[in-house]
Every structure is written in C-alpha cells, then in structure tokens.
Write an enzyme that holds these catalytic residues in place. Structure first.
Site, PDB file in Angstrom:
ATOM      1  N   SER A  88      39.918  47.724  41.024  1.00  9.18           N
ATOM      2  CA  SER A  88      39.185  46.563  41.526  1.00  9.18           C
ATOM      3  C   SER A  88      39.253  45.346  40.615  1.00  9.18           C
ATOM      4  CB  SER A  88      37.720  46.921  41.772  1.00  9.18           C
ATOM      5  OG  SER A  88      37.612  47.788  42.879  1.00  9.18           O
ATOM      6  N   LYS A 133      31.068  38.995  39.112  1.00  9.77           N
ATOM      7  CA  LYS A 133      31.225  39.632  40.419  1.00  9.77           C
ATOM      8  C   LYS A 133      29.855  39.775  41.078  1.00  9.77           C
ATOM      9  CE  LYS A 133      33.445  43.871  42.246  1.00  9.77           C
ATOM     10  NZ  LYS A 133      34.198  45.075  41.821  1.00  9.77           N
ATOM     11  N   SER A 180      38.398  44.963  44.547  1.00  9.64           N
ATOM     12  CA  SER A 180      37.198  44.366  45.094  1.00  9.64           C
ATOM     13  C   SER A 180      36.718  43.117  44.353  1.00  9.64           C
ATOM     14  CB  SER A 180      36.072  45.403  45.104  1.00  9.64           C
ATOM     15  OG  SER A 180      35.754  45.839  43.799  1.00  9.64           O
TER      16      SER A 180
END
Length: 540
Positions: A233, A134, A209
C-alpha cells in the site's frame, strides 16, 4: 435498511472539504486539462516565485535545515505547501481532510518559539516540517472515514499515535489523503470522496491504498507523507507516481489509532507505518527520527528498537531477481531491470548474485487467506450501513468472494508461514546477501480498476521484510509492446502482460525497482539502498 444514504453523506462531505480551501486558492482545473498535470502547480498562477521554489526545489531534509537556520519562517513554508496541496486537490482529488488554517496557526506559534530560541539545537527534530497523512490516521477534531460513508461526521477525539508523535517532534500536519474503499485495492477510489487521478496520466490509477499520498507527492503538495503497507500500500503508489516509499518492518513506527478494515483480532498479516517521499534520505529521516524518539511512549504494540547508524559496506552482495515466478515483467520494466543490473555490475562496490524466489504463488494465496479469515461479512456490513455499493476495483480484487477460514485452516496458514520464514532466511544466509533487487511490480501504473495483483510487493509483507521502492525511469518511445506469448507463467500471466499496449498509452509513466532487506535490519537496508540509488540513478 441503511441507517443513512451514502450519496447524501458524500455530497455534504465534499462540500465541507471544498469549503476548507480558501477562495483565493481556487481555480478552474478544466482549463488545464491534459494527460500530464505535473507542471500545472507552477503554471496556474496561484503560487508566488518563492512558494514555487520552496515546494519544488527542496526535500524534507533540506527544508528542515532552512527552517532551523531561519532561511524561511515556518508560516512561509507551511502556507506554500498548503497552497500547493490545494492545487493538487483541485487537479487530481487527492485530499480527504483539509485543516490548512490549523496548520498555519501552529506554524505561527512555532515561529515565535524559533525567534525566542537561543540554541537551534534545542528545537525539535522535525521543527516546522509539513507532513501529510494517509486518511486512516486519526487527527483530533477531524474524521477518519477511510472513504466509508458510515464513518463520516465522527471526528476523532484524540490523535493517532503517529500523529501525536509527529506533533511532539515539531512537524506540521495540514491534510489527510485519499484511500480505496476497504483500504485494500490498487485504486484510491471510494464512494465518499471519489477517485484520485494519476497526475502523470489521469486515465491511470494513482495506486492504493496510499494513493492520495502518492499523487500529492508527485505534484509536490507534500515532500514527506506517512502511509501504511499491508500488501504494497506504500510501494504500489510509489510505483504509480514515481516517488520513493519504504515499508519498514512491522512495529518500528507507532500504528495505534489507525482505522483499517481488517477484522479486529485477526492478527495474521500486520500493517506497518512507513514514509513516502521525494528522496530516499527523507525516508531514512522519517524512520530514524521516529525510532530515536521513544516509540514505546505512544503505542503499546511497537517493537521499540533504538536506531542504529549502519555504516555503508565497502562491498555489497545483492541478489538479483528478474521476476517472481508468477508474473512476467513487461518490456519497459525488463529494460529498466537490465539497465540497473548493468550499472551495478560496473561498480566495484557491488557483487550481483542471480536468484529465483521460491513458492511465491503459494505464499501469495496464503496472504489473501489471512485477509479474509472471517470471509466478507465484516466488510459488507460496513458498506450496508449506508447502502453504498462495492467500487469496481474492490469487486475486481475478488476478496469479497473468498470463504471464511476454519480454525484448522488458520493453524495450517501459520505452519506454512513459519516454513516460509525459514526458507527465506536460508535464501539470505546461504547466499550471503545484503539485499535483494527486483522489480517493484511487473508493470507500470495501470488503467483504472485493473491493478488486481500484488505478488511483487505482498511477499515481503507475508515475511515481514523491509522494502524500499526507488523510481528509476519512465516509459519511452522505445518501449514497444511485444508478443504476449513472452509471458512465461500461464493464462493469468498472459492476461496481465497484454495490458501493456506500448508507449502510445503508457509513455511517461514511472518505472521503479524494489530493494528488500532482512527483517528488523531496516537500517542496513537503507544504507544498502542509498548506495544502489546512487549507482542506478547517478546520484552522488
């Protein structure tokens, strides 16, 4: 006045990113336009047959065995995943930082190490395994912009804790993936890199996310990615993209060196680092490898617990939760939950205990208050440095309109959270539960900018309970829409419920279940989830 213009920054950054994809790996994605893009990496002609096999047929666990046995070279596997990630990027805009050249050069060094090694047992545990990250994790020499223009062109001077640890464990880092503006919404969309599309249906969100990871995994540009989860997320993108994802208990994996936009020092609900993968055993591989490798050496904030090999129980006692008391699951989600429950009831290894979850609506409201202890000023100040506007998904979330907390209201939040912890401990103990099974969300992936609630996932962040998402099915022609009056919990529930308009628009989108265990009993949760996965998905 803004220090710099976000549009100029974005334009230059996207050109830089595009330039990091070798010309011979590029193609015109427009000729492959369609709702479902999952087969394009195989049919576009850029991958060799061997590269298709490597990236399509194996999970991380089996790739590691092949790499250590010398079935493939590290360079061969790394190049295959770099190429497939490049294809994924051109299709769905899932990458932020691309460092394929560095990855391939590292792969060549590891190959030399492998050839010189007389005992493969001496190789590091993640030897040669490509792992995607990420965007919020710092990787030395590359930006950690989190999709904010004000942090572009500020390359990290050192690795984040998890990046450093993965490299020490032998992994190959080759790309970072897209996130929402603020790293808080259900759409991985920002003003620097734009929007990540769902490869199963480009009109729907890839989640957030950690949505760039979810889309990359769905297209098999990665088989093991690392994300963070503060309200869902990891699990929301797992739902949207049909992947496995795990939210571990806070502190088990190193978190230092990440850039998240919560206000520094407001240590209310903490983010946790966890895996997203194509199989559940790869989630276990990640956590087991990390916990056995001395996490305390990398991060002063970790809870450095040793991995315990939890043996599967002869009989599991599973709490079955049909809904969270806030939002009613839509028809395809209800169908899958009934199917899962029916399969488990036929197993002699599982006992089902129907459950209702207490006070979810109250606890979710408190969780949102923790996120906005100082109001919206912290977020807006960062946006204002380059004049960038608030993206639609963040505006729809409503976080930026919440007032700041007073000191007393913060204390009150802590009191209620402590009581919630006692309530849910009693729920587990009084029912002798090994785990809870429930929907991962009341719906599938949603159209852009409409995923605005996370009650099904965020409750477990509030309590710091580990949770695993298991993909189980997809929307089919039989999943017709029904009367919105079937929504049981009021106007907000009905509004969300009626977003499901039937299989004409939602067909093929993944449906997942969620398995929850007790805090710091992550090994026991994985052991239970593996049994449940084998039953509901027919895996031996």
């Amino acid at each position: 006045m803004p220090q710099k213009d976000y549009e100029a920054i974005s334009h230059a950054k996207r050109l830089q990113r595009g330039g990091n994809i070798p010309r011979e790996w590029t193609f015109d994605p427009k000729i492959h336009q369609g709702i479902d893009l999952l087969d394009v990496p195989i049919t576009c002609g850029l991958l060799t047959d061997a590269e298709i096999d490597i990236t399509s047929k194996f999970d991380a666990t089996s790739l590691l065995k092949g790499l250590k046995a010398g079935i493939w070279s590290v360079e061969q596997v790394t190049t295959a995943f770099c190429k497939r990630a490049a294809i994924a990027q051109q299709l769905v805009n899932c990458l932020t930082e691309i460092f394929f050249n560095e990855a391939i050069e590292r792969a060549r060094r590891l190959d030399k190490q492998r050839y010189a090694c007389t005992d493969v047992k001496a190789l590091p545990p993640l030897f040669g395994l490509p792992v995607s990250l990420k965007d919020i994790f710092a990787v030395k020499g590359h930006d950690t912009s989190t999709g904010l223009a004000c942090y572009v062109n500020e390359p990290a001077e050192e690795h984040s804790a998890i990046a450093a640890m993965l490299l020490d464990l032998g992994a190959i880092l080759y790309c970072k993936t897209n996130v929402p503006q603020s790293v808080m919404t259900g759409d991985s969309h920002n003003n620097v890199f734009g929007r990540t599309l769902n490869p199963r249906n480009v009109s729907f969100t890839a989640g957030g996310s950690t949505g760039g990871e979810g889309a990359l995994l769905a297209l098999r540009g990665s088989v093991l990615g690392v994300g963070t989860d503060i309200a869902g997320s990891i699990r929301v993108p797992s739902v949207c993209n049909g992947t496995y994802g795990m939210r571990p208990s806070v502190g088990l994996a190193p978190h230092n060196g990440t850039r998240e936009l919560t206000v520094p020092g407001t240590d209310g609900i903490r983010s946790t680092v966890g895996p997203m993968a194509t199989t559940l055993r790869d989630c276990a591989l990640f956590l087991k490898t990390i916990m056995k490798a001395g996490t305390w050496r990398y991060d002063t904030s970790v809870i450095s617990l040793p991995w315990r090999d939890a043996k599967p129980k002869m009989r599991l006692r599973i709490g079955l939760v049909e809904d969270d008391g806030v939002y009613t699951p839509v028809p395809p989600v209800r169908r899958v939950m009934k199917k899962a429950a029916a399969l488990l009831r036929t197993s002699e290894n599982v006992e089902i205990v129907p459950l209702a979850l207490p006070n979810v609506k109250t606890y979710y409201a408190d969780l949102l208050s923790y996120f906005t202890l100082s109001g919206s000023e912290h977020y807006l100040e960062q946006f204002g440095r380059t004049g960038e506007p608030v993206v639609p998904s963040l505006a729809a979330l409503g976080l930026l309109s919440k007032p700041a907390a007073t000191l007393k209201s913060f204390f009150d939040l802590n009191v209620r959270r402590a009581e919630a912890a006692r309530t849910y401990l009693r729920l587990f103990l009084d029912n002798s539960l090994d785990a809870i099974l429930m929907p991962a969300a009341p719906h599938t992936a949603l159209p852009w900018d409409t995923w605005t609630n996370a009650t099904y996932t965020a409750l477990w962040n509030y309590l710091d309970y580990p949770a695993v998402v298991i993909p189980m099915d997809v929307v089919t022609d039989s999943d017709s829409m029904d009367d919105p009056n079937n929504a049981k919990y009021g106007p907000s529930d009905m509004e969300l419920y009626r977003q499901y308009t039937g299989p004409e628009h939602y067909k093929g989108l993944p449906i997942a279940v969620q398995v929850i265990g007790y805090r710091h009993q992550d090994e026991e949760l994985i052991a239970a989830a593996e049994i449940l996965d084998s039953i509901i998905n027919g895996k031996s």
